[in-house]
Scaffold this motif. Structure first.
Motif, PDB file in Angstrom:
ATOM      1  N   LEU A 138       2.227  -2.409  15.015  1.00  0.00           N
ATOM      2  CA  LEU A 138       1.412  -2.426  13.801  1.00  0.00           C
ATOM      3  C   LEU A 138       1.152  -1.029  13.257  1.00  0.00           C
ATOM      4  O   LEU A 138       0.746  -0.874  12.101  1.00  0.00           O
ATOM      5  CB  LEU A 138       0.076  -3.123  14.081  1.00  0.00           C
ATOM      6  N   ARG A 139       1.374   0.008  14.068  1.00  0.00           N
ATOM      7  CA  ARG A 139       1.163   1.383  13.615  1.00  0.00           C
ATOM      8  C   ARG A 139       2.340   1.914  12.800  1.00  0.00           C
ATOM      9  O   ARG A 139       2.277   3.010  12.253  1.00  0.00           O
ATOM     10  CB  ARG A 139       0.898   2.309  14.806  1.00  0.00           C
ATOM     11  N   ASP A 140       3.431   1.146  12.727  1.00  0.00           N
ATOM     12  CA  ASP A 140       4.611   1.565  11.970  1.00  0.00           C
ATOM     13  C   ASP A 140       4.404   1.209  10.505  1.00  0.00           C
ATOM     14  O   ASP A 140       4.675   0.086  10.060  1.00  0.00           O
ATOM     15  CB  ASP A 140       5.860   0.879  12.523  1.00  0.00           C
ATOM     16  N   ILE A 141       3.909   2.169   9.733  1.00  0.00           N
ATOM     17  CA  ILE A 141       3.503   1.896   8.354  1.00  0.00           C
ATOM     18  C   ILE A 141       4.690   1.511   7.475  1.00  0.00           C
ATOM     19  O   ILE A 141       4.622   0.560   6.698  1.00  0.00           O
ATOM     20  CB  ILE A 141       2.779   3.121   7.766  1.00  0.00           C
ATOM     21  N   ALA A 142       5.780   2.247   7.579  1.00  0.00           N
ATOM     22  CA  ALA A 142       6.932   1.975   6.712  1.00  0.00           C
ATOM     23  C   ALA A 142       7.473   0.571   6.947  1.00  0.00           C
ATOM     24  O   ALA A 142       7.828  -0.148   5.998  1.00  0.00           O
ATOM     25  CB  ALA A 142       8.016   3.018   6.949  1.00  0.00           C
ATOM     26  N   ARG A 143       7.517   0.161   8.209  1.00  0.00           N
ATOM     27  CA  ARG A 143       8.017  -1.169   8.548  1.00  0.00           C
ATOM     28  C   ARG A 143       7.068  -2.268   8.050  1.00  0.00           C
ATOM     29  O   ARG A 143       7.480  -3.413   7.862  1.00  0.00           O
ATOM     30  CB  ARG A 143       8.192  -1.267  10.068  1.00  0.00           C
TER      31      ARG A 143
END
Length: 680
Positions: free
Chosen positions: A235-240
């Motif tokens: 969930l910390r992967d903003i772009a994804r």
């Protein structure tokens, strides 16, 4: 109580009575002199504090933040009690605060009403069918109760920070974290959750045998929902997590939800014209869609009822509250005792009418001179961070120039907002049940968020109330915010020497600034747009350094093996942003302190400690705390912050200035130079 979910990366420092006596800058009784600084600096600096502050039964964790929160609760409760003594005008803020507060205190009425406040809604839920009525029920619950299956909300478009967009995000797990459902080590918690649901069903009028079957079916359903859910690290992967879709795309891909009904229901509450949604986790929605289709309607009904009851339990009779506490408080977090009723009652108007309470709070407790001093400190920290960026040996000049532009564009908020929120459209009616008023307040808050859709982003809006003991960085507005309540000892002490204040509030300021350049914040430019302003080489160099920090924290054993429970280790990837910010905050504040001494005579030691030592002691004592093993396990799974002990010991091990201050050349605290990493 339902909170409007903010889907942006909001990076914070975490998870009073008036006194005329001066607060010591460094309290010698907080030390544990049986431990040498080079063997365990956290224990050395805070062991005495831990001994003086044993955990009370109502707490799973108690530390410096909690001391201030406790003091604030007394302050705010005093304000509320005074308000109950006056005849407040109907519809006034005073009436809304005092009536909500009094309803929360009225145990006689709550126990007399029992399950009555929820029966009509539960009866409606048990009539739901798949298709339009299911979506209608979901939407109604999302507006004023909770977030079954998924959540919606409005915030700045990550690619266009001036415009508010509509977001869809994964949700729907009663225990909050997917790992509780999927990891074998959490079997006891999963069983405890099932027992909680059965109790809540029985209390609401379901026969015991049926309640047990329903609870088992709900937990099985949520377990499958957990399999589709992203982990906290993912969930910390903003772009994804940025996946714009048209309404037509939603209908085609996730047809178990009647999207026409959902948007029609939002249109009824004056949220119209939504033709696009940013989907956070497409694979979750695919799994959720499939699961809803294959699940019998009886199970879906009980799932919605379970979601409803777990949200309502804290605002009903004592038997409902006790059942909820026994699981979420006692079993999951290790608390031994419920919070006093006055604290629970006080917390609701403090949350629901946060800025109205904040306006009263700052008028009484926040002097103007504190704001002026903070502005000076922020300026000094900004200068120091600029110096650090300029001196980086791993970043190109082109990327440094962009970083400096972003730093210079920080929007600084201190103390309280310039414009207070208007609560005139919120109705609190004491003739209705406490739960119905909680729902009304939750609906008001949800609509306050949703009605921003399509409108320009208000970059002056605050995301925390002034009486909140915390601070934050928001990437889409490129802002750092320091509410009034954090500007108290041990964070800011007007009676302390500069070394102590730079080691405390100075590090807090530097921490929030560094969030603009951590593994998430670095993805946003000076205008708050998600935009890659890094060269490929610089991004690779940053990743190589942060990977070292991840491995350092992954190696930390936070709980030893016990019985059939394996040893538990910290999650360096989950806590990466906060660990970067802790290190950056320390380094930048240390530089800012030394910059402040230019042209002045170096201060003499105080109580036998040099200014440099006092700087690091002040930082360590920010994180003084006692914590139960259950809470260690819970936070390690879900909190993006490292545990207090490791925010000190693990972070300081990378800093040569710390070693120099205490003449450390060996011991458990010492890390060889080649193993250290410096990022900002």
């Amino acid at each position: 109580m339902k909170k409007v979910i903010l889907f942006a990366t909001l990076a914070c420092m975490m998870s009073c009575n008036d006194k005329t006596a001066k607060t010591p800058a460094i309290d010698p009784s907080n030390f544990d002199l049986s431990v040498a600084p080079n063997e365990g600096f956290y224990q050395y600096a805070t062991g005495g504090w831990q001994a003086k502050n044993p955990l009370k039964p109502e707490f799973s964790r108690f530390g410096s933040f909690d001391v201030l929160r406790e003091n604030n609760e007394v302050r705010i409760n005093d304000l509320f009690q005074e308000m109950t003594k006056i005849e407040a005008a109907p519809g006034s803020v005073d009436q809304k605060i005092s009536d909500l507060y009094k309803m929360g205190l009225d145990s006689v009425r709550l126990n007399k009403e029992g399950a009555e406040p929820v029966k009509a809604d539960l009866a409606a839920i048990m009539q739901v069918e798949k298709g339009p009525t299911l979506t209608k029920a979901l939407t109604e619950m999302m507006l004023d109760v909770g977030n079954p299956l998924f959540a919606f909300g409005v915030m700045a478009d990550l690619m266009d920070s001036n415009t508010n967009a509509f977001y869809l995000e994964q949700s729907g797990l009663g225990m909050g974290n997917r790992d509780y459902y999927l990891e074998e080590s959490n079997a006891a918690l999963k069983k405890g959750y099932e027992e909680l649901l059965a109790k809540l069903f029985v209390l609401s009028g379901t026969e015991e045998a049926e309640a047990k079957r329903a609870a088992a079916d709900v937990v099985a359903f949520e377990t499958e929902l957990a399999r589709a859910s992203w982990s906290n690290v993912e969930l910390r992967d903003i772009a994804r997590s940025y996946n714009p879709m048209s309404v037509a795309d939603l209908k085609k891909r996730y047809d178990a939800i009647d999207w026409e009904v959902l948007f029609d229901e939002l249109g009824k509450v004056q949220v119209a014209g939504i033709d696009r949604a940013i989907v956070g986790q497409p694979s979750f929605f695919e799994g959720m869609n499939k699961l809803v289709k294959q699940t019998p309607i009886e199970t879906l009904r009980y799932y919605l009822a379970a979601q409803y009851l777990t949200s309502a339990a804290s605002y009903l009779s004592d038997d409902f509250y006790a059942a909820s506490f026994d699981f979420f408080g006692r079993q999951m977090a290790g608390k031994e005792e419920q919070r006093p009723r006055w604290k629970r009652a006080m917390s609701i108007p403090n949350s629901v009418l946060g800025e109205a309470v904040g306006e009263m709070y700052v008028a009484k407790y926040f002097p103007a001179k504190d704001k002026e001093r903070m502005l000076e400190l922020v300026g000094n920290l900004q200068t120091a961070l600029g110096e650090h960026i300029a001196a980086l040996d791993w970043m190109s000049d082109a990327t440094k120039a962009k970083a400096q532009e972003k730093l210079a564009s920080f929007h600084v908020k201190i103390g309280y907002p310039d414009k207070w929120k208007d609560y005139s459209t919120l109705t609190i009616d004491p003739s209705e049940s406490y739960w119905q008023n909680i729902k009304a307040a939750s609906l008001w808050g949800t609509l306050d968020n949703l009605r921003k859709f399509g409108k320009p982003v208000d970059k002056d809006e605050w995301l925390m109330s002034p009486q909140t003991v915390n601070a934050y960085y928001n990437p889409t507005t490129n802002e750092i915010c320091f509410p009034a309540a954090i500007l108290q000892p041990p964070f800011y002490n007007p009676d302390a020497d500069d070394a102590v204040n730079y080691g405390a509030i100075g590090v807090v300021i530097g921490h929030e600034m560094t969030h603009g350049f951590d593994d998430q914040g670095r993805n946003f430019d000076k205008d708050g747009n998600m935009n890659n302003w890094w060269t490929e080489e610089d991004a690779a160099a940053f990743k190589a350094k942060t990977d070292i920090l991840v491995k350092q924290f992954d190696a930390i054993e936070v709980l030893p093996a016990k019985g059939d429970q394996p040893a538990l280790f910290a999650n360096g990837a989950l806590c990466l942003g906060e660990n970067i910010a802790d290190q950056g905050g320390l380094r930048v504040a240390y530089t800012a302190y030394h910059n402040s001494l230019e042209g002045k005579e170096k201060p003499a030691p105080i109580d036998g400690f040099t200014p440099e030592q006092r700087f690091y002691l002040a930082y360590a004592q920010l994180w003084a705390q006692n914590i139960r093993d259950e809470e260690i396990a819970r936070l390690t799974k879900l909190d993006v912050h490292s545990l207090g002990k490791w925010r000190v010991d693990a972070t300081l091990r990378n800093l040569q200035d710390f070693y120099d201050a205490f003449s450390i050349t060996d011991g458990a605290m010492y890390m060889p130079v080649e193993e250290r990493v410096i990022i900002w």
